[in-house]
Design a protein around this motif. Sequence first.
Motif, PDB file in Angstrom:
ATOM      1  N   LEU A 204      39.139   3.713 -19.797  1.00  0.00           N
ATOM      2  CA  LEU A 204      37.748   3.648 -20.148  1.00  0.00           C
ATOM      3  C   LEU A 204      36.888   4.924 -19.537  1.00  0.00           C
ATOM      4  CD1 LEU A 204      37.202  -0.001 -19.721  1.00  0.00           C
ATOM      5  CD2 LEU A 204      37.641   1.201 -21.799  1.00  0.00           C
ATOM      6  N   ASN A 208      31.983   5.269 -22.121  1.00  0.00           N
ATOM      7  CA  ASN A 208      32.392   3.762 -22.822  1.00  0.00           C
ATOM      8  C   ASN A 208      31.609   2.866 -22.256  1.00  0.00           C
ATOM      9  OD1 ASN A 208      36.012   4.589 -22.887  1.00  0.00           O
ATOM     10  ND2 ASN A 208      34.291   4.599 -24.433  1.00  0.00           N
ATOM     11  N   PHE A 209      31.217   2.855 -20.933  1.00  0.00           N
ATOM     12  CA  PHE A 209      30.277   1.954 -20.093  1.00  0.00           C
ATOM     13  C   PHE A 209      28.640   2.259 -20.384  1.00  0.00           C
ATOM     14  CE2 PHE A 209      34.228   1.486 -17.487  1.00  0.00           C
ATOM     15  CZ  PHE A 209      34.105   0.162 -17.173  1.00  0.00           C
ATOM     16  N   VAL A 240      37.148  -6.583 -16.898  1.00  0.00           N
ATOM     17  CA  VAL A 240      36.064  -5.403 -17.483  1.00  0.00           C
ATOM     18  C   VAL A 240      34.611  -5.979 -17.658  1.00  0.00           C
ATOM     19  CG1 VAL A 240      36.524  -5.832 -19.932  1.00  0.00           C
ATOM     20  CG2 VAL A 240      35.908  -3.765 -19.131  1.00  0.00           C
ATOM     21  N   PHE A 244      31.346  -4.489 -16.001  1.00  0.00           N
ATOM     22  CA  PHE A 244      30.273  -3.859 -16.941  1.00  0.00           C
ATOM     23  C   PHE A 244      29.174  -4.527 -16.623  1.00  0.00           C
ATOM     24  CE2 PHE A 244      27.687  -4.530 -20.599  1.00  0.00           C
ATOM     25  CZ  PHE A 244      27.236  -3.483 -21.083  1.00  0.00           C
ATOM     26  N   THR A 378      39.037  -5.736 -23.112  1.00  0.00           N
ATOM     27  CA  THR A 378      39.108  -4.761 -22.161  1.00  0.00           C
ATOM     28  C   THR A 378      38.881  -3.374 -22.865  1.00  0.00           C
ATOM     29  OG1 THR A 378      40.692  -5.910 -20.812  1.00  0.00           O
ATOM     30  CG2 THR A 378      40.516  -3.581 -20.471  1.00  0.00           C
ATOM     31  N   GLU A 379      39.629  -3.270 -24.087  1.00  0.00           N
ATOM     32  CA  GLU A 379      39.555  -2.201 -24.659  1.00  0.00           C
ATOM     33  C   GLU A 379      38.012  -1.981 -25.479  1.00  0.00           C
ATOM     34  OE1 GLU A 379      43.733  -3.684 -25.172  1.00  0.00           O
ATOM     35  OE2 GLU A 379      41.637  -4.639 -25.223  1.00  0.00           O
ATOM     36  N   SER A 380      37.251  -2.804 -25.611  1.00  0.00           N
ATOM     37  CA  SER A 380      35.963  -2.534 -26.193  1.00  0.00           C
ATOM     38  C   SER A 380      34.756  -2.349 -24.798  1.00  0.00           C
ATOM     39  CB  SER A 380      35.456  -3.616 -27.105  1.00  0.00           C
ATOM     40  OG  SER A 380      35.323  -4.731 -26.404  1.00  0.00           O
ATOM     41  N   THR A 381      35.549  -2.120 -23.478  1.00  0.00           N
ATOM     42  CA  THR A 381      34.589  -2.002 -22.391  1.00  0.00           C
ATOM     43  C   THR A 381      33.674  -3.340 -22.225  1.00  0.00           C
ATOM     44  OG1 THR A 381      34.355   0.122 -23.066  1.00  0.00           O
ATOM     45  CG2 THR A 381      33.372  -0.156 -21.019  1.00  0.00           C
ATOM     46  N   HIS A 420      31.718   2.280 -27.298  1.00  0.00           N
ATOM     47  CA  HIS A 420      32.154   1.555 -26.160  1.00  0.00           C
ATOM     48  C   HIS A 420      33.760   1.163 -26.403  1.00  0.00           C
ATOM     49  CE1 HIS A 420      31.163  -0.930 -29.603  1.00  0.00           C
ATOM     50  NE2 HIS A 420      31.874  -1.921 -29.218  1.00  0.00           N
ATOM     51  N   PHE A 422      37.761   2.007 -26.155  1.00  0.00           N
ATOM     52  CA  PHE A 422      38.608   2.673 -25.344  1.00  0.00           C
ATOM     53  C   PHE A 422      39.146   4.219 -25.559  1.00  0.00           C
ATOM     54  CE2 PHE A 422      43.168   1.631 -26.042  1.00  0.00           C
ATOM     55  CZ  PHE A 422      42.839   1.284 -27.250  1.00  0.00           C
TER      56      PHE A 422
END
Length: 613
Positions: A204, A208-209, A240, A244, A378-381, A420, A422
């Motif tokens: 990430l 992304n964040f 995550v 976030f 996790t992959e979409s933050t 967002h 990853f």
Amino acid sequence: MTVRRLADGSWESIATREATEDMNLPKMLHQRVASHPGQVAIERRSNVGAWRPVTMETFLGEADSLARGLIGIGLEAGEHLAILAPTSYEWALIDVAALSCGAITVPIYETDSASQIAHILADADVRIVITATTQQAELVESVRTEGVRHILSLDRGAERVLTAAAQGVSVEQVRERTDAVKLSDEATVIYTSGTTGMPKGVVLTHGNFISPMLQAYDFLPLLINDPKSRSLLFLPVAHVLARFVMYCLLAGQGVTAFSPDTRNLVNDIATFKPTMLLVVPRVMEKVYNAAEAKTRGMRLKAFRWAARVAVDNSRKSFHGPVFGLKREIARSLVWDRLTQALGPDCRFAISAGAPLSKRLGHFYRGIGLTVIEAYGLTESTGPAAANRPGRVVMGSVGQPIPAGAVKIAKDGEVLLKGPHIFRGYRNDPQATADAVDRDGWFHSGDIGTIDKHGFATITGRKKELIVTAGGKNVAPAPLEDRLRGHPLVSQVLVVGENRPCIGALLTLDAEMLPLWLSSHGLEEMTVVDAARDPRVRAALEKAVARTNEAVSRAESIRTFEVLPTDFTVANGLLTPSLKVRRAEAEKRFSAEIEALYTRTPLIPSTTVSPLQD
């Protein structure tokens, strides 16, 4: 927030703010200092148990000192630093210090096994590891890889080592490192707690964040960008979503506190008095179930009556002075007791990780606590979709977050797109290519639906679909989630692949069992004894029957068994994010699953709790 349906059937939410390439996470915190100097950002528990206010200037000053020490012991920009510690002020401090050096942080769950830690150290090429305890440091040492230069523990002089190393390193050197970090640079590698195999490293970036953070200040202003907001974090920031939310809170305007030990959570809530909590549905279920289990006889009837009044209050089913009187009676009998348990000032809870029962959502909103359900990976933050105050559709996970898009594929899979999403899986280009298609859509592996207003509902995992011998496709998640709402139930594993009907293995909640036994006038017994007790089984049969009312007969649980042991992270049957390792559980309890289909399936239809859908 503007949400629109596009020609390809996807739903898109329009961005409210844009990130620039020179932005990064440490700079977001420095912007808070520039915009709101002297503002208290954190309250930290002191040794005497009181909460001590910490301004963002103080926090960043401590982070700079740690960053100077990290540079002093040789941490280079772009290198990986791992953190193995509970959710705490120190976790946040180390993370921000490492990011300020231009380094990349790698969270390690406290529950990760030695083999998982070894995999993470090697795959991420970790150079420095900081742990909370000596025991954790010794565990890391036992699987130390060649590239690890330093293993430091906070209770074994890590701060002293870094303070000494900081001599000769200036704050200006830290600033140069920070200024060199761009929006598109890597910020972290988070290893997903997969239900099968070794975890994959999700890469990430700062962007992304930051992109969803900027939207969140407009999307959820009362929760994260209000000087009056007070948020208590107790879920693992190695995950995550908590990470976030932590960044959002620290860069916003409210006050954040950390609760490292959930055994002290009740006291921390009582003394810190949060206005917002980040939770998983199981927390909300346990609060309700514990309150219900402590009541007996007429008090139990009163409790359930008050629960129905709360649901009606949320749904606005009734109006007028008579219902107003009912509300006040219900508040004095039941509601106030539950709001005290969650904090008298708590008005919002962000819930993710699994679906929350619709009626439980209505119950909490009815007593004055709005539960904001969100969805992401996790992959979409973290959040890819979320409800918001004043626009909640119970049972859904809301609309796409601003700047994001959601689409349902022809086979029902949920697809996600946006800034967002990853960068990819570390050292695994094939897995990245399999997950993200040519048009940039991330294939989540979840199945779901979207209504005519863009509200998404998640119904299960694509790879977990069960096909019975009769050819019926059954998603186990809805059955498992509903059944876990019963106070006796801890975990559920629904099975039935190529079987004549759906079955389930249940485990008992050891914390709730004594309360339930007492409230039902039964003698004390162990979990092992309770698993064999016919009175406990009869109660579970009712719970299963109630669960079955929401599905067709072909999808219903027709046979079940109660296991004498629970699924836990420690015994390898749960992931760190508390998801059942399905394949491992099916393998370990294969004999019990076979036994399910040797008895006559018969689950009667009846009624249990007023809040179990």
